[in-house]
Design a protein around this motif. Structure first.
Motif, short mmCIF file in Angstrom:
data_model
loop_
_atom_site.label_atom_id
_atom_site.label_comp_id
_atom_site.label_asym_id
_atom_site.label_seq_id
_atom_site.Cartn_x
_atom_site.Cartn_y
_atom_site.Cartn_z
N GLU A 144 89.50 15.27 1.26
CA GLU A 144 89.79 15.10 2.68
C GLU A 144 88.68 14.32 3.37
OE1 GLU A 144 92.44 19.05 3.69
OE2 GLU A 144 90.27 19.22 3.57
N GLU A 145 87.42 14.59 3.01
CA GLU A 145 86.30 13.87 3.60
C GLU A 145 86.37 12.39 3.25
OE1 GLU A 145 82.69 15.73 2.39
OE2 GLU A 145 83.11 17.57 3.51
N ARG A 146 86.67 12.08 1.97
CA ARG A 146 86.77 10.68 1.56
C ARG A 146 87.91 9.99 2.29
NH1 ARG A 146 85.79 12.63 -3.60
NH2 ARG A 146 87.98 12.44 -4.13
N THR A 147 89.05 10.66 2.40
CA THR A 147 90.20 10.07 3.07
C THR A 147 89.90 9.88 4.55
OG1 THR A 147 91.66 11.11 1.47
CG2 THR A 147 92.66 10.30 3.48
N GLN A 148 89.34 10.90 5.17
CA GLN A 148 88.96 10.79 6.58
C GLN A 148 87.98 9.64 6.75
OE1 GLN A 148 90.03 12.79 9.25
NE2 GLN A 148 88.96 11.36 10.57
N ALA A 149 87.02 9.57 5.85
CA ALA A 149 86.04 8.50 5.94
C ALA A 149 86.71 7.14 5.79
CB ALA A 149 84.96 8.70 4.88
N ALA A 150 87.75 7.03 4.98
CA ALA A 150 88.44 5.74 4.80
C ALA A 150 89.07 5.29 6.12
CB ALA A 150 89.49 5.85 3.70
N GLY A 151 89.72 6.20 6.82
CA GLY A 151 90.31 5.85 8.11
C GLY A 151 89.25 5.49 9.12
N ASP A 152 88.19 6.29 9.17
CA ASP A 152 87.10 6.01 10.11
C ASP A 152 86.39 4.70 9.75
OD1 ASP A 152 87.72 8.39 11.32
OD2 ASP A 152 86.03 9.50 10.45
N PHE A 153 86.23 4.47 8.46
CA PHE A 153 85.58 3.24 8.01
C PHE A 153 86.41 2.02 8.43
CE2 PHE A 153 84.87 -0.06 4.77
CZ PHE A 153 83.51 -0.28 4.98
N LEU A 154 87.72 2.12 8.27
CA LEU A 154 88.59 1.02 8.67
C LEU A 154 88.42 0.71 10.16
CD1 LEU A 154 90.84 -1.00 7.92
CD2 LEU A 154 92.48 0.81 8.43
N LEU A 155 88.37 1.74 10.98
CA LEU A 155 88.14 1.55 12.42
C LEU A 155 86.81 0.86 12.70
CD1 LEU A 155 89.43 4.84 14.07
CD2 LEU A 155 90.35 2.53 14.38
N ARG A 156 85.77 1.29 12.00
CA ARG A 156 84.44 0.69 12.21
C ARG A 156 84.43 -0.78 11.79
NH1 ARG A 156 82.73 5.64 10.11
NH2 ARG A 156 82.22 4.68 8.12
N VAL A 157 85.04 -1.08 10.65
CA VAL A 157 85.09 -2.47 10.18
C VAL A 157 85.86 -3.33 11.18
CG1 VAL A 157 86.01 -4.00 8.39
CG2 VAL A 157 84.78 -1.91 7.75
N HIS A 158 87.00 -2.84 11.63
CA HIS A 158 87.77 -3.61 12.61
C HIS A 158 86.99 -3.81 13.91
CE1 HIS A 158 92.05 -2.91 10.80
NE2 HIS A 158 91.27 -3.63 10.02
N ALA A 159 86.27 -2.80 14.34
CA ALA A 159 85.45 -2.92 15.56
C ALA A 159 84.37 -3.99 15.37
CB ALA A 159 84.82 -1.58 15.93
N ASP A 160 83.73 -3.98 14.20
CA ASP A 160 82.72 -5.00 13.91
C ASP A 160 83.32 -6.40 13.89
OD1 ASP A 160 80.81 -3.01 13.69
OD2 ASP A 160 80.79 -3.01 11.49
N LEU A 161 84.48 -6.54 13.26
CA LEU A 161 85.14 -7.85 13.20
C LEU A 161 85.56 -8.31 14.60
CD1 LEU A 161 87.23 -7.39 9.95
CD2 LEU A 161 85.31 -8.98 10.27
N ARG A 162 86.05 -7.39 15.39
CA ARG A 162 86.42 -7.75 16.78
C ARG A 162 85.20 -8.24 17.55
NH1 ARG A 162 90.09 -2.80 16.31
NH2 ARG A 162 92.19 -3.60 16.71
N ARG A 163 84.07 -7.57 17.39
CA ARG A 163 82.84 -8.00 18.08
C ARG A 163 82.40 -9.39 17.63
NH1 ARG A 163 81.56 -2.62 17.85
NH2 ARG A 163 80.51 -2.79 15.84
N GLU A 164 82.46 -9.62 16.33
CA GLU A 164 82.06 -10.93 15.80
C GLU A 164 82.99 -12.04 16.29
OE1 GLU A 164 79.36 -11.94 14.17
OE2 GLU A 164 78.58 -9.90 14.30
N LEU A 165 84.29 -11.76 16.30
CA LEU A 165 85.24 -12.76 16.80
C LEU A 165 85.00 -13.04 18.28
CD1 LEU A 165 88.40 -11.44 14.95
CD2 LEU A 165 87.45 -13.76 14.71
N ALA A 166 84.70 -12.02 19.05
CA ALA A 166 84.41 -12.20 20.48
C ALA A 166 83.14 -13.03 20.65
CB ALA A 166 84.28 -10.85 21.17
N ALA A 167 82.15 -12.80 19.82
CA ALA A 167 80.90 -13.57 19.91
C ALA A 167 81.14 -15.04 19.58
CB ALA A 167 79.84 -12.97 18.99
N VAL A 168 81.94 -15.30 18.55
CA VAL A 168 82.25 -16.69 18.20
C VAL A 168 83.00 -17.36 19.35
CG1 VAL A 168 83.66 -18.15 16.68
CG2 VAL A 168 82.20 -16.38 15.70
N ARG A 169 83.97 -16.66 19.90
CA ARG A 169 84.73 -17.23 21.02
C ARG A 169 83.80 -17.53 22.19
NH1 ARG A 169 90.06 -15.20 24.30
NH2 ARG A 169 89.92 -16.83 25.85
#
Length: 156
Positions: free
Chosen positions: A7-32
């Motif tokens: 359950e911890e690994r699975t929870q971490a996978a969902g949370d990790f996905l959110l963190r990665v997407h947040a990082d990518l969104r920030r980088e895309l905003a910076a490039v723009r």
């Protein structure tokens, strides 16, 4: 009640996905923002010229590489998700198709950046493509989060 390691690994996978997407969104905003500043003639560092073109292209290409790596890792995980969580199969099929569209868009952006580096086009054209790509990615990320995270975080 403590979670099991699974359950911890699975929870971490969902949370990790959110963190990665947040990082990518920030980088895309910076490039723009960098391209918006260049188009508007706002002060930049380095100043406009070959150094600015190189800086803008470098950052944009770095984000392209991050997106490619992210989707490559996801594509590898999808087979496991389909096997363990068959209810995700329709969403995963759509996400795979979207990954192919994003890959083509990134190739087109790289081609634009080569023309930009060569002085053939201005920052406006690259910025417009970054805006289009960012809008498409936002839709993709949102759909992926809506479809995968509840299942990943609820899996036992």
């Amino acid at each position: 009640m403590p979670q099991s390691p699974t359950e911890e690994r699975t929870q971490a996978a969902g949370d990790f996905l959110l963190r990665v997407h947040a990082d990518l969104r920030r980088e895309l905003a910076a490039v723009r923002k960098e391209f918006d500043d260049a188009v508007a003639g706002r002060p930049t560092s380095p100043p406009p010229g070959p150094g600015l073109r190189a800086q803008l292209s470098f950052h944009c290409l770095a984000v392209c590489d991050l997106l490619t790596g992210h989707h490559t890792h996801e594509d590898g995980a999808f087979a496991y998700f389909e096997q363990e969580m068959p209810q995700l199969a329709p969403a995963i099929a759509r996400l795979r198709e979207e990954h192919e569209v994003v890959a083509r868009s990134l190739t087109e952006l790289r081609e634009l950046l080569a023309r930009f580096d060569g002085g053939e086009i201005g920052p406006e054209e690259v910025r417009d493509e970054v805006v289009r790509l960012t809008a498409n990615l936002e839709e993709h990320f949102t759909y992926e989060e809506e479809q995968l995270i509840p299942v990943l975080n609820a899996a036992d």
